[in-house]
Design an enzyme around this catalytic site. Structure first.
Site, PDB file in Angstrom:
ATOM      1  N   GLN A  80       0.814  -1.215   0.000  1.00  0.00           N
ATOM      2  CA  GLN A  80       0.000   0.000   0.000  1.00  0.00           C
ATOM      3  C   GLN A  80       0.853   1.273   0.000  1.00  0.00           C
ATOM      4  OE1 GLN A  80      -3.172  -1.326   3.228  1.00  0.00           O
ATOM      5  NE2 GLN A  80      -3.895   0.390   2.018  1.00  0.00           N
ATOM      6  N   HIS A  81       0.204   2.381  -0.310  1.00  0.00           N
ATOM      7  CA  HIS A  81       0.719   3.746  -0.117  1.00  0.00           C
ATOM      8  C   HIS A  81       1.827   4.176  -1.087  1.00  0.00           C
ATOM      9  CE1 HIS A  81      -1.499   3.441   3.582  1.00  0.00           C
ATOM     10  NE2 HIS A  81      -0.630   2.627   4.140  1.00  0.00           N
ATOM     11  N   ASP A 243      -2.190  -4.988  -0.192  1.00  0.00           N
ATOM     12  CA  ASP A 243      -1.840  -6.275   0.403  1.00  0.00           C
ATOM     13  C   ASP A 243      -2.688  -6.613   1.620  1.00  0.00           C
ATOM     14  OD1 ASP A 243      -0.652  -4.262   1.917  1.00  0.00           O
ATOM     15  OD2 ASP A 243       1.366  -5.092   1.802  1.00  0.00           O
TER      16      ASP A 243
END
Length: 507
Positions: A80-81, A243
Site C-alpha cells: 500500500q501507499h 496487500d
C-alpha cells in the site's frame, strides 16, 4: 485456475488456485531489493516488480505442472501507499516511493496542518494521513523533482501499476485507494480538493485512475504480456487491491468477528466492518475493504526487518536466532528494545530511532537481545490491538499470516501477549491467495451477477489447527508487566502519551 500475485517490499509471490476444489496447485517467488538513503528514503525500481512477476509466475506454473493458458483470471495484491508516476507516454518518471518511506514526513505535517490537524483529517477523509501515505509523496516530488512533477500524467499505486502493465488500463479500487490520503473512505470518492491544494492547475486530478468496484475486471491481458508470461491472452485481470485488503480475503476476513494479524516486514492488524465506523484514535485507519465493506487497521513499520537487523548484527542464522530467543525469559531480564529502526506509525513516531533500555552487566546477553527485539516488535502490535479493542473490535481468535507466523515460539508469544488464542491459515501467503480468490469472484460475476465471495472463501481458506496455541495464564501476567514497561519507556523516551481513555481491554 486463477493466478494470485502479491508484490511486496521484499519480493513477489505467485500462487495458482483451483477455485473449484479450493486447492493451491503451485507457488513461486522472486526477490526485490530496496533503494535506501538518508532521511528515511525507501524506494524501488518498478522494473524489479515486473521481472519478479514473470519469474514467480513461471515458478508457480512449473511447480503446479500446468499450462499457463489454463489461467482464467489474475488478481494482484500490492504494498500500500506507494507512489508510481507515469508521463503521457506511460513511462515511469522515477523510482516508486514505498509505504515505509518517511522522507516526506515534513510534507505530511504541512498537509495535516492544512487539513486542520488530526481531527480535521478524520472529519474530512475518515482517516488521519500519516508519513508514508501517498499524498505527502506528491508534495515531496513537487519540491524535490519539479521538472518530473510537471510531467505527471498518471498517479498509480503499486498494484495499480502492475494492472496497468498487464492491461494498459489505469484503474483503482477503494481498498488500496483508502491509503492515498486523497480519498474519502466514507463516500468512496477521491478528494480532489487536496490535490488542487498541492497543484492548483488541476493536472493531478486529471492523472487519477478510474475507480472501479472490487468485483470488476480491469481488462484482459495485453497480447505481448500474455506471451511473455506464458498465460491465456483471454485471462481477465480483476481489480486487485492493497496487500492488507487481499490478505483479508485470503484469510476469510470478510465478516464481522474476524481479525487478522500479519507478521511480515511490517506488522498489521485488521478486522472487517460492514459500516465506516471511524475510530477517534488517529492510528486506526478505517480503510475500505476490497470485498465491499471496511477494514479498520493498524500498521507498525518495524517487524521482521528489526529481527533481521539483530540477526545480522550478531551474525546468526534463523535457527540460531530462534534458539537464543527461546533461552531468554519473558521480559528479557529487564532488557527492552524500542525497535523503531524505520521510525514508527504505531505508536505514531515517524522520526524516532531505535533504542535499548535496562542493560546491566548481568543481563547483557545474546539471548536477551534476540528475545528483546521479538518482544519489542510484538509490543507494537499489542499497542495496536488495544486501539482496535478500544474502538469496539472483538474476536475470539486471531488468525496469523506472514513469514513470522511460521515460527511456533513467536505464535506463543503473540497468544500470551494478546491474551487471545492464535491460529495460522493453511496458506501463509494470504495476500496472493486473496488475489486469486478475488480473480475467481470477478470471473464468476461476469456470468453470474450474484456469485458469492463468501462461498469462495469458505471453499478456499482453511486454518491449520495444528498451529493453534492458547495463551498461558502465567505468561500472560508476565507479559503484562513487560508491556507496561515498554509503554512507559515510549512515553519517557519519545514523549508519546497513551490516550487517556486507553486501558488494557479484555478480548
Amino acid at each position: 485456475m486463477y493466478l494470485g500475485i502479491d508484490c511486496g517490499t521484499q519480493g513477489t509471490k505467485a500462487l495458482l488456485l483451483d477455485a473449484a476444489s479450493g486447492r493451491v496447485l503451485g507457488q513461486g517467488s522472486a526477490a526485490h531489493t530496496l533503494i535506501s538513503g538518508a532521511n528515511g528514503r525507501r524506494e524501488q525500481d518498478v522494473t524489479q516488480w515486473t521481472t519478479a512477476f514473470a519469474t514467480a509466475t513461471r515458478a508457480a506454473l512449473t511447480e503446479a505442472g500446468v499450462d499457463g493458458r489454463e489461467v482464467l483470471g489474475i488478481g494482484v495484491s500490492g504494498q500500500q501507499h506507494g507512489l508510481v508516476t507515469l508521463d503521457r507516454d506511460g513511462q515511469v518518471l522515477r523510482p516508486a516511493k514505498l509505504w515505509c518511506d518517511t522522507e516526506s514526513a515534513a510534507q505530511n505535517a504541512a498537509l495535516l496542518d492544512w487539513l486542520g490537524g488530526e481531527q480535521g483529517s478524520l472529519e474530512r477523509l475518515g482517516i488521519v494521513i500519516a508519513p508514508g501515505y501517498t499524498v505527502s509523496k506528491l508534495l515531496w516530488m513537487k519540491a524535490r523533482h519539479p521538472a518530473r512533477f510537471e510531467q505527471i500524467a498518471h498517479i498509480l499505486l503499486p498494484h495499480d501499476y502492475l494492472n496497468h502493465w498487464l492491461t494498459g488500463r489505469a484503474c483503482a479500487e477503494s481498498g488500496d485507494a483508502s491509503g492515498t490520503g486523497y480519498f474519502n473512505v466514507r463516500t468512496r470518492e477521491w478528494d480532489l480538493g487536496i490535490l488542487r491544494h498541492i497543484d492548483p492547475s488541476g493536472r493531478l486530478e486529471a492523472a487519477l485512475p478510474e475507480l472501479i468496484e472490487p468485483d470488476e475486471a480491469v481488462g484482459r491481458l495485453r497480447p505481448e504480456i500474455a506471451g511473455q508470461l506464458g498465460l491465456n491472452p483471454d485471462a481477465i485481470v480483476s481489480s486487485g487491491g492493497g496487500d492488507n485488503m487481499m490478505g483479508a480475503i485470503g484469510t476469510g476476513n470478510i465478516r464481522l468477528g474476524a481479525i487478522t494479524m500479519s507478521l511480515g516486514t511490517s506488522g498489521t492488524l485488521y478486522a472487517y466492518s460492514d459500516t465506516p465506523r471511524i475510530s477517534p484514535q488517529p492510528a486506526v485507519a478505517t480503510f475500505c475493504s476490497s470485498s465491499g465493506g471496511w477494514l479498520p487497521l493498524i500498521c507498525t513499520m518495524n517487524l521482521t526487518n528489526a529481527n533481521a537487523a539483530i540477526r545480522d548484527l550478531l551474525q546468526l542464522d534463523l535457527e540460531s536466532f530462534n534458539a537464543l530467543v527461546a533461552q531468554a525469559p519473558i521480559g528479557c531480564d529487564g532488557v527492552t528494545l524500542l525497535p523503531f529502526l524505520n521510525g514508527e506509525r504505531v505508536p505514531a513516531l515517524p522520526q524516532a530511532s531505535a533504542s535499548l533500555h535496562g542493560l546491566t552487566t548481568e543481563n547483557l546477553t545474546r539471548a536477551n537481545l534476540c528475545r528483546a527485539v521479538v518482544e519489542g516488535v510484538t509490543f507494537g502490535l499489542r499497542y495496536g490491538l488495544d486501539l482496535l479493542r478500544e474502538s469496539g473490535i472483538r474476536s475470539e481468535r486471531v488468525q496469523l499470516i506472514g513469514g513470522g507466523a511460521k515460527n511456533p515460539l513467536w505464535r506463543q508469544i503473540v497468544a500470551d501477549l494478546m491474551a487471545t488464542p492464535v491460529v495460522c491459515t493453511t496458506h501463509s501467503e494470504a495476500a496472493a491467495l486473496g488475489g486469486a480468490i478475488q480473480a475467481a469472484w470477478c470471473h464468476a460475476r461476469q456470468s453470474n451477477p450474484i456469485a458469492s465471495l463468501a462461498a469462495l472463501c469458505a471453499r478456499c481458506v482453511r486454518v491449520d489447527e495444528g498451529t493453534a496455541v492458547e495463551p498461558q495464564a502465567e505468561s500472560v501476567r508476565a507479559y503484562e508487566q513487560a508491556y507496561r514497561r515498554y509503554r512507559q519507556l515510549v512515553i519517557d523516551t519519545h514523549g508519546q502519551q497513551t490516550p487517556p481513555d486507553l486501558r488494557t481491554v479484555a478480548p
